[in-house]
Design an enzyme around this catalytic site. Structure first.
Site, short mmCIF file in Angstrom:
data_model
loop_
_atom_site.label_atom_id
_atom_site.label_comp_id
_atom_site.label_asym_id
_atom_site.label_seq_id
_atom_site.Cartn_x
_atom_site.Cartn_y
_atom_site.Cartn_z
N ARG A 37 1.25 -1.06 0.03
CA ARG A 37 0.23 0.09 -0.06
C ARG A 37 0.73 1.68 0.01
O ARG A 37 0.39 2.22 -1.03
CB ARG A 37 -1.51 0.26 1.37
CG ARG A 37 -2.22 -1.14 1.08
CD ARG A 37 -3.18 -0.79 2.41
NE ARG A 37 -4.71 -1.46 1.83
CZ ARG A 37 -5.37 -1.29 0.89
NH1 ARG A 37 -5.52 0.39 0.98
NH2 ARG A 37 -6.72 -1.28 1.06
N ASP A 55 0.59 -1.17 10.89
CA ASP A 55 -0.96 -1.25 11.03
C ASP A 55 -1.29 -0.85 12.08
O ASP A 55 -1.16 -0.64 13.39
CB ASP A 55 -0.10 -2.47 11.03
CG ASP A 55 -2.07 -3.48 11.16
OD1 ASP A 55 -3.20 -2.59 11.27
OD2 ASP A 55 -1.75 -5.05 10.83
N ASN A 81 -7.22 10.23 8.93
CA ASN A 81 -8.53 9.30 7.80
C ASN A 81 -7.95 8.22 7.91
O ASN A 81 -9.26 7.23 7.57
CB ASN A 81 -7.54 10.12 6.94
CG ASN A 81 -8.64 9.45 5.44
OD1 ASN A 81 -9.38 9.64 5.17
ND2 ASN A 81 -8.31 8.02 5.09
N TYR A 153 -19.55 0.89 13.56
CA TYR A 153 -18.82 1.95 13.15
C TYR A 153 -19.24 3.15 12.84
O TYR A 153 -17.91 4.34 13.28
CB TYR A 153 -19.68 1.22 11.65
CG TYR A 153 -18.83 3.33 10.87
CD1 TYR A 153 -17.63 3.03 10.27
CD2 TYR A 153 -19.64 3.57 9.78
CE1 TYR A 153 -17.06 3.40 9.19
CE2 TYR A 153 -19.70 4.43 9.03
CZ TYR A 153 -18.18 4.36 8.81
OH TYR A 153 -17.41 5.46 7.91
N LYS A 157 -17.51 6.14 14.86
CA LYS A 157 -16.94 7.72 14.61
C LYS A 157 -17.55 8.92 15.37
O LYS A 157 -17.57 10.44 15.08
CB LYS A 157 -18.14 7.74 13.02
CG LYS A 157 -17.88 6.93 11.67
CD LYS A 157 -16.47 6.95 11.25
CE LYS A 157 -15.45 6.88 11.29
NZ LYS A 157 -14.27 7.36 10.55
#
Length: 234
Positions: A37, A55, A81, A153, A157
């Site tokens: 990546r 990681d 991010n 999730y 957030k």
């Protein structure tokens, strides 16, 4: 011209943000979770100053990433991010025996915020789904509740907003905000130079009503400190 570090910048919004900021003349340091990546990130943004590898599901690798970032010198802005989505139908545990979603989306921003030298601006990428998050912070690690990937999730957030606002309250010299775009990293608009805001398409938006609760913010900070062993600096 500023020095900006972006986590999770090998694809998606992080890659796009890096490109926009580099094109506007900023010095950008990328982050990726592995070597492949990292190569992808540099191919997408070859004018980036460097790419750091870690990681973020691992506490030890996240701590090491903070050290690597500090070794590069002071940053003007950090964009938190990196994150994973809500398609995890089963609870996945990390090497530290933490839920994967929590480790990456919630704990790693806390660790990097605590350990990287304070920048002028901190930006935490959140989502409108934070309004569905559980502000009670009950069973943060899903040890007793039945796993629900969507809820995990949404909770994460919500944690991003709590962290952004906690930092805004405790670090008055840092502009700390949560948002759903990257404009806050470099804009000179007077509004974004303030702290403790939540934005979407350059406009302030309503947040979960408990996000502004200082006691809940502190509870999240305290739980992250207990889980990671890393204290939040005053």
């Amino acid at each position: 011209m500023g020095r900006i570090f972006i986590t999770g910048s090998s694809d998606g919004l992080g890659k796009m943000a890096a490109k926009l900021l580099i094109n506007n003349g900023h010095h950008v340091v990328l982050h990726a979770r592995n070597e492949q990546r990292a190569e992808d990130a540099l191919k997408a943004n070859p004018k980036a100053k460097s790419v750091l590898i870690a990681d973020l599901s691992s506490i030890s690798e996240t701590i090491a990433l903070a050290a690597k970032a500090n070794a590069l010198g002071h940053f003007d802005a950090i964009i938190h991010n990196a994150g994973v989505g809500y398609r995890e139908s089963n609870k996945i545990l990390t090497v530290d025996k933490l839920p994967h979603v929590f480790a990456i989306n919630s704990l790693s921003p806390y660790l990097l915020t605590s350990l990287i030298e304070k920048p002028k601006r901190l930006i935490y990428m959140s989502s409108g789904l934070h309004r569905d998050g559980d502000s009670s912070l009950d069973d943060l690690l899903w040890e007793h509740k039945t796993w629900n990937g969507f809820q995990a999730y949404a909770d994460s957030k919500s944690h991003n907003v709590l962290l952004a606002f906690a930092v805004a309250n405790q670090w008055t010299q840092v502009a700390s905000n949560a948002l759903e775009q990257v404009w806050l990293a470099s804009s000179l608009n007077v509004q974004v130079l303030q702290s403790g805001g939540y934005y979407y398409h350059k406009q302030p938006r309503q947040v979960h009503p408990e996000s502004k609760n200082h006691e809940i913010q502190q509870l999240f900070i305290d739980r992250c400190s207990e889980i990671s062993g890393i204290k939040f600096p005053s």
